[in-house]
Each structure stands twice: as C-alpha cells, then as structure tokens.
Design an enzyme around this catalytic site. Structure first.
Site, PDB file in Angstrom:
ATOM      1  N   HIS A 137       0.936  -1.249  -0.226  1.00  0.00           N
ATOM      2  CA  HIS A 137       0.182   0.449  -0.364  1.00  0.00           C
ATOM      3  C   HIS A 137       1.330   0.841   0.219  1.00  0.00           C
ATOM      4  CE1 HIS A 137       0.933   1.111   4.413  1.00  0.00           C
ATOM      5  NE2 HIS A 137       0.740  -0.757   4.597  1.00  0.00           N
ATOM      6  N   HIS A 146      12.499  -0.716 -13.143  1.00  0.00           N
ATOM      7  CA  HIS A 146      12.341  -1.775 -13.382  1.00  0.00           C
ATOM      8  C   HIS A 146      12.453  -2.852 -11.941  1.00  0.00           C
ATOM      9  CE1 HIS A 146      12.990  -6.259 -15.084  1.00  0.00           C
ATOM     10  NE2 HIS A 146      11.978  -6.136 -14.573  1.00  0.00           N
TER      11      HIS A 146
END
Length: 207
Positions: A137, A146
């Site tokens: 979250h 990446h």
C-alpha cells in the site's frame, strides 16, 4: 476500441508481453528489431524501429518489449521519442496479477504474472512490475523503473525514476530510493538510498 499493437523488440521480455497480449485477445501487427529475426509466436517482422513511422498514431498502439538487467536509458529514450511523435503505449496487465481498485497505473506500465499491487500504490509510465513482485500500500514508483522478479516493497516505499531494483530484493516500509539508482539482486534495503547510487547486500549499502 483497442488498436492493433506493434511490439518494439523480440527478446525474452517481448515474449512475456506477447503472451499477455494474446491472453487479452489483442491484435498484434508484428514486431520491430534491428534485423529480421524469427519470432517464437510466429509474429511478423515489420522492420527496424523507425518502421513505426509508416503507421499513424491514430492507427496503432505500441508495446515496448525491451527489458533491462541494470540501469539503462534505452527504454526511457525510446518511450520519449515515440511519445514525441504522438504514439501511445499500451498498458499490459497479466490476468493472473492482482491490482487494487485504488492503484494508479500510468501509460505503458507492464504488470507480469503473479504481481500484487496494493491500495493507493502509484506506478509511473513505462515501468515494469515483473513476475511475482509485491507492491504494498501507498508505494510510489517513478517512470521508467524496473522492479525485477520476486521483489517485495513494503508500505510507503518511494522509488525514483529510471531506477532498477534487482531480482529477489526486499525493501522495508517507508524507504526512499533516489532516481537512476541500482539495487542489487537479493538485497535487503533498510535505509534510504540516494540518487544515482548502487547498493548491494544484506543490509544493502551504497558502493
């Protein structure tokens, strides 16, 4: 209506994206590469990257099939060049990923199989969230990043643009990693890492 897709690249990362597109029942026109190559899915070779210019931005969408194993500006530069010409990059989401309804995914984001993106996370444009990655979250991931396979980001982590987080890394809650920074595979990050740095180890240290 979804537009036909041109895949830029023909390597392993492009293969993973091809499967996602096929699962999404997208129409793939073919792929680009420096020279003619065989495609394992039987896709048509269209030509080098500049062949994209023969197609109107209103006719096609692009998928950037080039992966990275370290810090690289190649994906960033191709994305920005094509965007400057008016092209749009498709967001690729594997159906076996789990994405919160409140997560925000920018243009060209690529979400691989088994990835989990939790509430209020934000993923920047042209960013790869690779196989089995957990984004908890309130994480904020910049553009052209990446996050390599098997990585876990706890809540509230910030990753700057153009960074690479190596395979199997773990980043504890609330950590901030600067732009253009490399986190080595298997690292455990327990303190902030600056911009344009390299960090490795358990715990990760700048080198």
């Amino acid at each position: 209506m979804n537009k036909p897709i041109i895949i830029i690249g023909n390597g392993g990362h492009a293969s993973v994206l091809t499967e996602i597109l096929l699962l999404q029942h997208r129409d793939i026109l073919g792929f680009t590469a420096l020279k003619e190559e065989i495609n394992s899915y039987g896709l048509k070779y269209l030509g080098p990257d500049d062949i994209v210019g023969k197609y109107s931005p209103e006719e096609v969408e692009l998928v950037l099939g080039l992966g990275t194993v370290r810090i690289s500006n190649v994906r960033h530069n191709i994305f920005e060049e094509m965007k400057s010409q008016g092209y749009t990059f498709s967001t690729c989401i594997h159906p076996k990923s789990i994405i919160s309804l409140t997560a925000i995914l920018a243009e060209g984001t690529q979400i691989m199989a088994g990835a989990i993106i939790q509430p209020h996370a934000q993923i920047g444009e042209n960013t790869i969230i690779n196989t089995g990655v957990i984004i908890e979250h309130d994480c904020l991931i910049g553009a052209h990043v990446h996050i390599a396979p098997g990585t876990t980001l706890s809540g509230g982590v910030i990753i700057g643009s153009d960074s690479h987080v190596g395979t199997g890394s773990s980043i504890i809650q609330g950590i901030e990693i600067g732009k253009n920074t490399l986190i080595g595979a298997g690292s455990v990050v327990v303190s902030n890492i600056g911009t344009s740095k390299k960090a490795f180890g358990v715990p990760a240290k700048e080198v």
